[in-house]
Design an enzyme around this catalytic site. Structure first.
Site: not given
Length: 281
Positions: A28, A30-31, A33, A146-147, A152
């Site tokens: 799924a 998006h920008e 990712h 990603g932050k 995580q």
């Protein structure tokens, strides 16, 4: 770009790949990712390969969460990965990743007990298990996360440290819409009215950080700024948590001098949105 769906084919690809930069995702895309893949491509240069994975991991969903309705958009995801510079995408089935009689799972006992982990018991055990499996399968030299999901990221850094994975972890800044809302696969669940209020999450975090930079160091007062802003501008939201913690241990801080993090999670009906802001001078 190569699409691989089996462990056998992945291992054959890996033997010839050389150095690998890895971006694990649940699809799924998006920008946000796409930015992770592009950052991996920049880091990899021309001498290393960029691999991504698309796998909706059942182990990290609770019994009443959205595993069954989590969006699955493989065709558009593959196009996005290719455009961003990926050399290979691993998109296995659940049966390919998990044996039906599996009996071993990784458990995290500290960083996962707060923030999102407190309201999603077992979630980060599922994350650790699938990331460990993907690291063993892809055998990357570097991995990019990603932050936006800061908890995580912290847990994966701890996983790599404690289990001695030879992987360097890169944390990439959160990618946002023009109005500040953090990009998320779950944003598509928002109604028009909810979408109009959702940017208040980022705005509230920024107001708290501005107050801190202006001299306010009491956590309770900084968090109250966020609560008040959300009450005024995000009435459709239901707060899961808002916390000020140490960036590394994720433990609450009564006062903040430096090196902190404010993180929050807010429900908008079907969508649970998370965001954070680093409190670093």
């Amino acid at each position: 770009m190569t699409l691989i769906e089996t462990v056998k084919d992945l291992r054959a690809w890996r033997k010839a790949a050389g150095h690998v930069y890895f971006v694990p995702t649940m699809g799924a895309l998006h920008e946000g990712h796409a930015t992770l893949v592009r950052e991996a491509r920049k880091l990899a240069g021309t001498d290393a390969k960029v691999a991504a994975s698309i796998f909706v991991n059942p182990l990290q969903f609770g019994p009443n969460e959205d595993f069954d309705r989590y969006p699955r958009t493989l065709e558009t995801d593959l196009a996005m990965c290719q455009a961003a510079g990926a050399d290979m995408v691993f998109a296995p089935s659940v049966k390919e990743v998990y044996h039906t009689d599996r009996s071993i799972q990784i458990q995290e006992s500290s960083l996962s007990k707060v923030l999102c982990g407190a309201s999603r018991p077992g979630h980060f055990d599922g994350v650790c298990t699938v990331v460990a499996k993907l690291f063993n399968l892809v055998q990357p030299d570097n991995a990019v996360f990603g932050k936006k999901d800061y908890q995580q990221l912290a847990i994966i850094r701890r996983l790599v440290r404690d289990l001695d994975f030879p992987v360097e972890i890169h944390g990439i800044e959160t990618v946002r819409e023009d109005d500040g809302l953090a990009m998320s696969s779950r944003n598509r669940y928002l109604s028009p009215a909810e979408r109009a209020q959702a940017p208040a999450l980022r705005a509230a975090l920024v107001k708290a950080r501005e107050a801190w930079l202006g001299g306010e160091s009491e956590s309770a007062r900084l968090l109250d700024i966020i609560h008040q802003h959300l009450a005024q501008h995000a009435a459709l939201g239901r707060k899961d948590y808002i916390a000020l913690v140490d960036r590394h241990t994720l433990q609450p801080l009564p006062t903040l001098e430096n090196d902190g993090l404010i993180a929050l999670a807010v429900f908008f009906d079907k969508a649970r949105l998370i965001d954070n802001i680093e409190m670093v001078r």
